[in-house]
Design a protein around this motif. Structure first.
Motif, short mmCIF file in Angstrom:
data_model
loop_
_atom_site.label_atom_id
_atom_site.label_comp_id
_atom_site.label_asym_id
_atom_site.label_seq_id
_atom_site.Cartn_x
_atom_site.Cartn_y
_atom_site.Cartn_z
N THR A 60 -54.49 37.66 24.77
CA THR A 60 -54.58 38.04 23.35
C THR A 60 -54.22 39.51 23.15
OG1 THR A 60 -56.40 36.48 23.20
CG2 THR A 60 -56.09 37.96 21.35
N TYR A 63 -50.54 40.07 23.60
CA TYR A 63 -49.78 39.57 22.45
C TYR A 63 -49.84 40.58 21.30
CZ TYR A 63 -48.51 36.85 18.35
OH TYR A 63 -47.95 36.43 17.18
N LEU A 260 -42.33 36.32 13.30
CA LEU A 260 -43.28 36.04 12.23
C LEU A 260 -42.96 34.70 11.58
CD1 LEU A 260 -45.52 37.92 11.22
CD2 LEU A 260 -44.02 38.57 9.35
N TYR A 264 -45.16 30.82 12.11
CA TYR A 264 -45.97 30.24 11.04
C TYR A 264 -45.18 29.37 10.06
CZ TYR A 264 -49.01 33.88 12.84
OH TYR A 264 -49.75 34.67 13.66
N GLN A 268 -45.31 35.27 4.07
CA GLN A 268 -45.96 35.84 2.89
C GLN A 268 -45.18 37.08 2.48
OE1 GLN A 268 -48.58 34.48 1.45
NE2 GLN A 268 -49.12 32.98 3.02
N GLU A 271 -46.59 41.06 2.90
CA GLU A 271 -47.09 41.63 4.16
C GLU A 271 -46.19 42.72 4.73
OE1 GLU A 271 -48.28 38.54 6.85
OE2 GLU A 271 -50.06 38.26 5.65
N LYS A 312 -58.30 44.83 19.50
CA LYS A 312 -59.01 43.63 19.93
C LYS A 312 -60.29 43.98 20.68
CE LYS A 312 -56.05 41.26 17.92
NZ LYS A 312 -55.76 42.38 17.05
N VAL A 315 -63.33 43.96 18.63
CA VAL A 315 -63.85 42.62 18.38
C VAL A 315 -64.65 42.13 19.59
CG1 VAL A 315 -63.26 40.24 17.81
CG2 VAL A 315 -61.90 42.12 16.90
N GLU B 94 -53.80 40.93 6.83
CA GLU B 94 -52.51 40.36 7.20
C GLU B 94 -52.72 39.08 8.00
OE1 GLU B 94 -49.22 42.35 8.34
OE2 GLU B 94 -49.43 43.88 6.80
N GLY B 95 -51.98 38.03 7.63
CA GLY B 95 -52.18 36.73 8.26
C GLY B 95 -52.11 36.78 9.78
N GLN B 96 -51.08 37.45 10.29
CA GLN B 96 -50.88 37.49 11.73
C GLN B 96 -52.07 38.17 12.43
OE1 GLN B 96 -47.62 39.90 13.06
NE2 GLN B 96 -47.22 38.62 14.82
N GLN B 97 -52.53 39.27 11.83
CA GLN B 97 -53.65 40.00 12.41
C GLN B 97 -54.93 39.17 12.36
OE1 GLN B 97 -53.29 42.92 13.93
NE2 GLN B 97 -51.11 42.82 13.45
N ALA B 99 -55.16 35.96 12.40
CA ALA B 99 -55.06 34.93 13.43
C ALA B 99 -55.41 35.50 14.80
CB ALA B 99 -53.65 34.34 13.44
N GLN B 100 -54.97 36.72 15.05
CA GLN B 100 -55.29 37.36 16.34
C GLN B 100 -56.79 37.60 16.49
OE1 GLN B 100 -52.99 40.87 17.11
NE2 GLN B 100 -51.04 39.79 16.98
N LEU B 101 -57.44 37.95 15.38
CA LEU B 101 -58.89 38.17 15.43
C LEU B 101 -59.61 36.85 15.73
CD1 LEU B 101 -59.38 40.64 12.45
CD2 LEU B 101 -59.64 41.13 14.87
N GLN B 103 -58.32 34.41 17.41
CA GLN B 103 -58.05 34.18 18.83
C GLN B 103 -59.03 34.98 19.69
OE1 GLN B 103 -55.78 32.09 20.42
NE2 GLN B 103 -56.97 32.77 22.18
N ALA B 122 -50.57 30.82 8.54
CA ALA B 122 -50.79 31.75 9.65
C ALA B 122 -51.99 31.32 10.49
CB ALA B 122 -50.99 33.15 9.11
N ASP B 125 -52.43 27.19 13.59
CA ASP B 125 -52.44 27.01 15.05
C ASP B 125 -53.75 27.46 15.67
OD1 ASP B 125 -49.97 26.05 14.81
OD2 ASP B 125 -48.92 27.80 15.63
#
Lengths: 350, 337
Positions: A60, A63, A260, A264, A268, A271, A312, A315, B94-97, B99-101, B103, B122, B125
Motif C-alpha cells: 500500500t 503504491y 487514474l 476506476y 471525476q 480532482e 499511510k 493511518v 480525492e477518490g484515489q486517496q 481508496a488508499q486509506l 486499503q 474509485a 475495488d
C-alpha cells in the motif's frame, strides 16, 4: 562544452580531476539528506505503528509513493531547470478526462483516446513551455494561469459533454482490458499487491537519472537552472531545454492520468487540485533546490517514498488525521534544512 | 581553511542537535499518545457491553475541518464507547486517496469498515477487497445506489434524490419561482442528485452554481455575484450548513430578497431558523449516520444482525422550520445535531 564526465558532482567542471574521498563524494549527493530522512521516517513508523511493517502494508505504501513519484521525477527535473509547474496536478485529471471522453463520444477503441490524450497533454506542456520562454514571465504566474484554466476546462467540458461532473464508464469498451493491463494492472506476490505504477515509477526515475547524469541534455538542464543567461552565453539552447522539461512533466501527467482512468473506469472532473504542491514537496524533500541548478531524480523518488510512508503511516499508527498536514510541513522544513546543511558541507570541503 | 572547518563543525553540531531533538520530540509525542490512550482506556471502563475490543475504521470523503463530519464522528465515537469499540477515523476528498486509506485499514485487519461512496467508482475495488478479506462493510452518507452492489451489509444515510425532491416540494409550498442550488464540492455525485431531485419536483426554475467549498470568501462572492446579476432569484438552496451563512451574507450585500434554505443543521442554522433569517433546513441527521454505522457493525459482529432488509436505512430528509428550531438549537449547540 565538455562531455559528461560521469562524476556525480552536479556543478562539477574544474574539480573533476581532484581525488575526493568516497565519504565526501557521498556528502555531495543531493539525495543524501532525503535518504537519511526516509530512514528516520521508516524507523519512526516501524516503532509506533505495529501494522506498518506488514508486507501488505508495504504494498500500500509503495503504491501511494508511486502515484506521487511518477510525477515527482519530471517535476524534479523541471525544478533543477529552475522552473515550477503548478498545473501538474490538474493536468493529470485533464489527461484522464480527454482520454475517457474522446473514447466514449467517438465510440472509438480506448487506445485511440489514450493516444489523443497523449497529444493533448503534450500540447498543454508545450503551451506552458512556450508561454514561459516567449513572455519571460515567472513560471509561477504562467503555470498558475494554466492551472486555473485547466480546472475550469475540466469541469466545464465534462459537464457540457457528459452532463454530469464525472465521465461515463468506458469499462465495457474495446481495448479497455489491454490498456488497463498497461496502466493499472497488479500482481500479487506472496500476498503483497504490487501495482504496475511501480514499474512506471522506476522506469521514469531511471530515464530521468540517465538524462540528467549521462546526456548533454542533462548538462543543459543544470546549466539553465544555475543561470539561464550564462547558459545562453555558452551556447545552451535555453528555450528548447525548458520546453523539453515541460513536455516531460506533461508525459508523466499523461501516464498518471491514464492510471487514474483505467483504475476506476470513470474520472471525476474536480480532482487533482493541490497535488501539484505534493509533487513539488516530494522533489524538494528529495534535495531539489527551489532556485534551480541542483537536485536529482532519485531524490524525488525518495521524497515520494517519504510522502507515501507518512500519509499511510499516520493511518497505521491510528493517529488523528487532522495533524497530517502539520506533520508534512514539519518534514518539509526539516528536509530542506538537512539538504542545505549537507550542501554547504559538500561545498566547503571541495 | 581551519576557520571554515570550525564553522562547518559548529553548524554540523547545531544541526545534529536540532535533528536529534526533533527525533526525540517525535518519540516523546508517541509516549504521550500512549499515555493518553491508556488514560482513555481507563476512563472507558463504562462501556455497556463486554464483547471483545474490536477495531472499526471509518473512511470518509470529507475535506479538512468539516462540521458535518465532526457530528458524524461524534455519533460514531459515542456508539464506540458504548460498544467497547476502538474507533479509527480517516478522510480524504480525492477518490484515489480515499481508496488508499481504505486499503490501509484493510492492511490493519480491522474488524469492521465504514465507508462513504461519494465517488463510487474509485471505491468499488477496494470495498470488494474488504469483503473478500472477511471485513464487514457498512456504507454511510453517500452511495445508497451502489452499496448493495459492492457487497456492503447495508447503507445508512439519506437518499439524496428523495431529499432533493423534498426540497423542491417545500419550495413549491413556499411559492418560490426561481431558485439557485449551490454545490460546494465538485464531483460529489450526491450533491448532483440533490439538485437534480429539487429540479424534478420544483415547479419554478432551478439553476446550479458551483463554488469552491474550502474557500468561504469565494463562496460568498460567487453567490453575491449571481444574486446581483439576476434579481429574479427568490430562493437559494445551499447543500451544507456553513454555506447557508455565507449565502445570508451574500444576500445582504447583494440587496436581494431571496429566501435562503439549506441542507444540514448546525447551531448557527438553528439560530437563524429561529430568527427566520433562513427559511427551512433539510436535516439528514449526521449523528445518526455515525452512531448507527458503528452500532450496526457491532450488532453484526455480535449477533449477525443486519438492519434495513437489503434496503438503505434512511436517516433523512427531515425538514426543519422555525417551529422546530427552538428545541433543536440546544442539541445543535452541543454538537450532536
Amino acid at each position: 562544452m565538455t562531455a559528461a564526465s560521469g562524476s556525480s558532482s552536479p556543478a562539477g567542471t574544474d574539480e573533476r580531476l581532484l581525488r575526493t574521498s568516497p565519504l565526501r563524494k557521498l556528502l555531495g549527493r543531493p539525495e543524501l539528506g532525503s535518504v537519511v530522512g526516509a530512514l528516520a521516517v521508516f524507523l519512526f513508523f516501524a516503532v509506533v505503528a505495529d501494522s506498518f511493517l506488514r508486507a501488505t502494508s508495504f504494498g500500500t505504501v509503495m503504491y501511494a509513493a508511486s502515484t506521487i513519484g511518477i510525477m515527482a521525477a519530471p517535476v524534479a527535473l523541471l525544478m533543477i531547470g529552475g522552473e515550477f509547474d503548478l498545473s501538474a496536478g490538474v493536468m493529470v485529471t485533464s489527461s484522464a478526462l480527454v482520454s475517457s471522453m474522446f473514447s466514449y463520444q467517438m465510440t472509438a477503441n480506448v487506445w485511440v483516446g489514450v493516444f489523443v490524450s497523449l497529444l493533448v497533454t503534450l500540447a498543454i506542456g508545450a503551451f506552458n513551455g512556450f508561454m514561459l520562454t516567449r513572455t519571460r514571465l515567472p513560471s509561477f504566474i504562467i503555470t498558475l494561469g494554466t492551472f486555473l484554466m485547466l480546472t475550469g476546462l475540466n469541469l466545464g467540458f465534462t459537464k457540457l459533454i457528459s452532463g454530469s461532473v464525472s465521465t461515463k464508464t468506458i469499462g465495457n469498451m474495446e481495448g479497455f482490458p489491454s490498456a488497463r493491463k498497461l496502466f493499472a494492472s497488479y500482481w500479487t506476490v506472496g500476498g503483497v499487491e504490487l501495482k504496475v505504477t511501480l514499474l512506471w515509477w522506476a522506469g521514469l526515475v531511471a530515464v530521468a537519472t540517465w538524462i540528467l547524469l549521462r546526456t548533454r541534455f542533462g548538462n543543459w538542464i543544470f546549466a539553465v537552472g544555475g543561470g539561464a543567461d550564462a547558459a545562453r552565453a555558452v551556447g545552451v539552447p535555453v528555450i528548447r531545454t525548458k520546453i523539453g522539461l515541460y513536455l516531460g512533466v506533461a508525459f508523466a501527467a499523461w501516464v498518471s492520468g491514464q492510471h487514474l482512468l483505467f483504475s476506476y473506469d470513470v474520472v471525476q472532473s474536480g480532482e487533482g487540485v493541490g497535488n501539484e504542491l505534493i509533487y513539488i514537496i516530494a522533489a524538494v524533500i528529495g534535495g531539489c533546490l527551489i532556485t534551480g541548478g541542483y537536485g536529482s531524480a532519485i531524490g524525488s523518488a525518495v521524497g515520494a517514498f517519504i510522502f507515501g510512508m507518512t500519509s499511510k503511516g499516520i493511518v497505521y499508527a491510528e493517529w488523528n488525521p487532522d495533524w497530517f498536514k502539520f506533520f508534512l510541513g514539519a518534514m518539509l522544513l526539516l528536509a530542506t534544512l538537512l539538504n542545505a546543511w549537507v550542501r554547504k558541507r559538500a561545498e566547503a570541503t571541495k | 581553511m581551519a576557520r571554515v572547518r570550525t564553522g562547518v563543525r559548529a553548524m554540523g553540531a547545531v544541526l545534529a542537535a536540532v535533528l536529534g531533538a526533533s527525533l526525540m520530540g517525535c518519540s516523546s509525542t508517541g509516549g504521550k499518545r500512549a499515555e493518553e490512550r491508556a488514560a482513555k482506556a481507563a476512563a472507558e471502563g463504562g462501556s455497556a457491553v463486554n464483547t471483545p475490543r474490536w477495531t472499526f475504521a471509518m473512511v470518509t470523503h470529507s475535506g479538512d475541518g468539516d462540521t458535518f463530519w465532526d457530528i458524524v464522528q461524534k455519533g460514531a465515537k459515542m456508539a464506540a464507547d458504548k460498544d467497547n469499540i476502538n474507533f479509527l477515523y480517516s478522510h480524504d476528498d480525492e477518490g484515489q486517496q480515499q481508496a488508499q486509506l481504505v486499503q490501509a485499514a484493510i492492511d490493519k485487519k480491522v474488524d469492521g469498515l465504514i465507508v462513504t461512496l461519494a465517488k463510487p467508482d474509485a471505491m468499488k475495488d477496494v470495498v470488494a477487497k474488504a469483503t473478500r478479506a472477511g471485513i464487514p462493510v457498512i456504507t454511510v452518507n453517500s452511495g445508497s445506489a451502489e452499496s448493495k452492489k459492492y457487497g456492503a451489509l447495508t447503507h445508512i444515510g439519506q437518499d439524496e434524490s428523495i431529499a432533493g425532491e423534498a426540497v423542491g416540494e417545500e419550495l413549491n409550498a413556499r411559492g418560490r419561482k426561481k431558485a439557485l442550488c449551490i454545490l460546494h464540492e465538485q464531483g460529489n455525485v450526491g450533491h448532483e442528485q440533490r439538485c437534480a431531485g429539487a429540479k424534478k419536483t420544483f415547479d419554478g426554475q432551478l439553476q446550479n452554481l458551483y463554488v469552491e467549498g474550502t474557500n468561504m470568501p469565494d463562496v460568498q462572492a460567487s453567490i453575491e455575484a449571481k444574486l446581483q446579476s439576476d434579481k429574479n432569484i427568490d430562493a437559494v438552496v445551499t447543500l451544507g450548513a456553513p454555506f447557508a451563512d455565507a449565502a445570508v451574507k451574500a444576500k445582504k450585500t447583494a440587496g436581494s430578497k431571496a429566501e435562503i434554505d439549506t441542507f444540514d443543521l448546525n447551531p448557527k442554522v438553528a439560530a437563524s431558523l429561529q430568527s427566520k433569517t433562513l427559511g427551512f433546513a433539510v436535516d439528514q441527521q449526521p449523528y445518526l449516520q455515525g452512531y448507527e454505522a458503528v452500532d450496526l457493525l457491532w450488532l453484526y459482529r455480535f449477533n449477525r444482525n443486519v438492519l434495513g432488509g437489503g434496503r438503505p436505512v434512511l436517516t433523512g430528509p427531515q425538514i426543519v422550520t422555525s417551529e422546530d428550531a427552538a428545541q433543536l438549537a440546544e442539541y445543535a449547540d452541543r454538537g450532536t445535531r
